[in-house]
Design a protein around this motif. Structure first.
Motif, mmCIF file in Angstrom:
data_model
loop_
_atom_site.group_PDB
_atom_site.id
_atom_site.type_symbol
_atom_site.label_atom_id
_atom_site.label_comp_id
_atom_site.label_asym_id
_atom_site.label_seq_id
_atom_site.Cartn_x
_atom_site.Cartn_y
_atom_site.Cartn_z
ATOM 1 N N ASN A 87 -19.824 -2.861 -20.265
ATOM 2 C CA ASN A 87 -19.906 -1.407 -20.441
ATOM 3 C C ASN A 87 -18.580 -0.693 -20.226
ATOM 4 O O ASN A 87 -18.479 0.502 -20.483
ATOM 5 N N MET A 88 -17.580 -1.398 -19.736
ATOM 6 C CA MET A 88 -16.283 -0.771 -19.458
ATOM 7 C C MET A 88 -15.474 -0.654 -20.752
ATOM 8 O O MET A 88 -15.296 -1.646 -21.463
ATOM 9 N N PRO A 89 -14.997 0.547 -21.043
ATOM 10 C CA PRO A 89 -14.199 0.714 -22.265
ATOM 11 C C PRO A 89 -12.790 0.146 -22.111
ATOM 12 O O PRO A 89 -12.310 -0.069 -20.998
ATOM 13 N N SER A 90 -12.147 -0.054 -23.213
ATOM 14 C CA SER A 90 -10.738 -0.438 -23.226
ATOM 15 C C SER A 90 -9.888 0.766 -22.822
ATOM 16 O O SER A 90 -10.165 1.896 -23.208
ATOM 17 N N PHE A 91 -8.846 0.513 -22.048
ATOM 18 C CA PHE A 91 -7.903 1.566 -21.686
ATOM 19 C C PHE A 91 -6.562 1.370 -22.382
ATOM 20 O O PHE A 91 -5.570 1.984 -22.016
ATOM 21 N N ARG A 92 -6.552 0.525 -23.400
ATOM 22 C CA ARG A 92 -5.332 0.220 -24.156
ATOM 23 C C ARG A 92 -4.652 1.486 -24.692
ATOM 24 O O ARG A 92 -3.442 1.604 -24.643
ATOM 25 N N SER A 93 -5.441 2.427 -25.170
ATOM 26 C CA SER A 93 -4.837 3.631 -25.745
ATOM 27 C C SER A 93 -4.740 4.776 -24.738
ATOM 28 O O SER A 93 -4.151 5.804 -25.045
ATOM 29 N N SER A 94 -5.292 4.589 -23.549
ATOM 30 C CA SER A 94 -5.251 5.634 -22.523
ATOM 31 C C SER A 94 -4.122 5.440 -21.518
ATOM 32 O O SER A 94 -3.594 6.410 -20.987
ATOM 33 N N PHE A 95 -3.810 4.184 -21.207
ATOM 34 C CA PHE A 95 -2.798 3.858 -20.208
ATOM 35 C C PHE A 95 -1.601 3.194 -20.881
ATOM 36 O O PHE A 95 -1.758 2.453 -21.852
ATOM 37 N N THR A 96 -0.426 3.406 -20.320
ATOM 38 C CA THR A 96 0.756 2.666 -20.762
ATOM 39 C C THR A 96 0.650 1.238 -20.224
ATOM 40 O O THR A 96 -0.125 0.974 -19.293
ATOM 41 N N PRO A 97 1.420 0.311 -20.778
ATOM 42 C CA PRO A 97 1.423 -1.049 -20.221
ATOM 43 C C PRO A 97 1.767 -1.066 -18.724
ATOM 44 O O PRO A 97 1.197 -1.854 -17.962
ATOM 45 N N GLU A 98 2.658 -0.181 -18.303
ATOM 46 C CA GLU A 98 3.030 -0.113 -16.888
ATOM 47 C C GLU A 98 1.854 0.371 -16.043
ATOM 48 O O GLU A 98 1.635 -0.122 -14.936
ATOM 49 N N GLN A 99 1.099 1.338 -16.546
ATOM 50 C CA GLN A 99 -0.070 1.825 -15.809
ATOM 51 C C GLN A 99 -1.148 0.745 -15.724
ATOM 52 O O GLN A 99 -1.799 0.603 -14.683
ATOM 53 N N ILE A 100 -1.330 -0.012 -16.786
ATOM 54 C CA ILE A 100 -2.288 -1.124 -16.763
ATOM 55 C C ILE A 100 -1.852 -2.137 -15.726
ATOM 56 O O ILE A 100 -2.673 -2.620 -14.933
ATOM 57 N N ARG A 101 -0.586 -2.449 -15.692
ATOM 58 C CA ARG A 101 -0.058 -3.387 -14.694
ATOM 59 C C ARG A 101 -0.281 -2.854 -13.286
ATOM 60 O O ARG A 101 -0.738 -3.566 -12.394
ATOM 61 N N ASP A 102 0.036 -1.573 -13.074
ATOM 62 C CA ASP A 102 -0.073 -0.984 -11.735
ATOM 63 C C ASP A 102 -1.513 -0.952 -11.243
ATOM 64 O O ASP A 102 -1.788 -1.319 -10.098
ATOM 65 N N VAL A 103 -2.441 -0.505 -12.075
ATOM 66 C CA VAL A 103 -3.836 -0.420 -11.626
ATOM 67 C C VAL A 103 -4.419 -1.823 -11.456
ATOM 68 O O VAL A 103 -5.192 -2.070 -10.526
ATOM 69 N N SER A 104 -4.036 -2.753 -12.290
ATOM 70 C CA SER A 104 -4.510 -4.135 -12.147
ATOM 71 C C SER A 104 -3.994 -4.745 -10.855
ATOM 72 O O SER A 104 -4.738 -5.424 -10.134
ATOM 73 N N GLY A 105 -2.748 -4.498 -10.547
ATOM 74 C CA GLY A 105 -2.169 -4.985 -9.300
ATOM 75 C C GLY A 105 -2.878 -4.401 -8.086
ATOM 76 O O GLY A 105 -3.161 -5.101 -7.113
ATOM 77 N N TYR A 106 -3.188 -3.128 -8.144
ATOM 78 C CA TYR A 106 -3.906 -2.479 -7.044
ATOM 79 C C TYR A 106 -5.279 -3.117 -6.856
ATOM 80 O O TYR A 106 -5.688 -3.430 -5.733
ATOM 81 N N VAL A 107 -5.992 -3.329 -7.942
ATOM 82 C CA VAL A 107 -7.323 -3.931 -7.849
ATOM 83 C C VAL A 107 -7.237 -5.323 -7.236
ATOM 84 O O VAL A 107 -7.979 -5.656 -6.313
ATOM 85 N N VAL A 108 -6.322 -6.144 -7.717
ATOM 86 C CA VAL A 108 -6.225 -7.523 -7.239
ATOM 87 C C VAL A 108 -5.761 -7.574 -5.782
ATOM 88 O O VAL A 108 -6.349 -8.277 -4.962
ATOM 89 N N ARG A 109 -4.726 -6.827 -5.446
ATOM 90 C CA ARG A 109 -4.167 -6.898 -4.090
ATOM 91 C C ARG A 109 -5.023 -6.196 -3.049
ATOM 92 O O ARG A 109 -5.148 -6.673 -1.926
ATOM 93 N N THR A 110 -5.591 -5.066 -3.411
ATOM 94 C CA THR A 110 -6.268 -4.246 -2.421
ATOM 95 C C THR A 110 -7.782 -4.378 -2.456
ATOM 96 O O THR A 110 -8.404 -4.584 -1.421
ATOM 97 N N LEU A 111 -8.378 -4.275 -3.605
ATOM 98 C CA LEU A 111 -9.829 -4.288 -3.691
ATOM 99 C C LEU A 111 -10.405 -5.697 -3.745
ATOM 100 O O LEU A 111 -11.472 -5.958 -3.215
ATOM 101 N N ALA A 112 -9.704 -6.607 -4.385
ATOM 102 C CA ALA A 112 -10.166 -7.988 -4.431
ATOM 103 C C ALA A 112 -9.585 -8.792 -3.278
ATOM 104 O O ALA A 112 -10.004 -9.902 -3.019
ATOM 105 N N GLY A 113 -8.584 -8.227 -2.594
ATOM 106 C CA GLY A 113 -8.010 -8.881 -1.427
ATOM 107 C C GLY A 113 -7.192 -10.106 -1.725
ATOM 108 O O GLY A 113 -7.071 -10.998 -0.911
ATOM 109 N N GLN A 114 -6.612 -10.160 -2.916
ATOM 110 C CA GLN A 114 -5.794 -11.308 -3.310
ATOM 111 C C GLN A 114 -4.373 -10.854 -3.598
ATOM 112 O O GLN A 114 -4.157 -9.732 -3.990
ATOM 113 N N ALA A 115 -3.442 -11.749 -3.441
ATOM 114 C CA ALA A 115 -2.068 -11.478 -3.855
ATOM 115 C C ALA A 115 -1.994 -11.590 -5.367
ATOM 116 O O ALA A 115 -2.604 -12.477 -5.958
#
Length: 77
Positions: free
Chosen positions: A47-75
């Motif tokens: 159900n999650m839409p693509s954010f390809r046209s909403s976020f820049t590649p840098e924003q995708i990288r930043d939010v993905s990093g936040y999810v993995v490091r902080t919310l998923a608790g992984q490096a």
């Protein structure tokens, strides 16, 4: 920056803590790795839409990093 993007755009469905359940947002505590997070944010999933046209590649990288490091608790890998 990743936290800001998450709070502004993702928390409405995934919750501030990433545990999901809000309007169908999946819990993020088991996100496999950084590349999986990038793929999901870029292309969407279920159900999650693509954010390809909403976020820049840098924003995708930043939010993905936040999810993995902080919310998923992984490096980020």
């Amino acid at each position: 920056e990743g936290k800001r993007i998450f709070t502004t755009n993702c928390a409405v469905c995934h919750g501030d803590d990433g545990k999901g359940g809000h309007t169908g947002g999946a819990p993020l505590d088991k996100v496999a790795d950084f590349n999986s997070a990038i793929q999901t944010v870029t292309n969407g999933r279920n159900n999650m839409p693509s954010f390809r046209s909403s976020f820049t590649p840098e924003q995708i990288r930043d939010v993905s990093g936040y999810v993995v490091r902080t919310l998923a608790g992984q490096a980020a890998r």
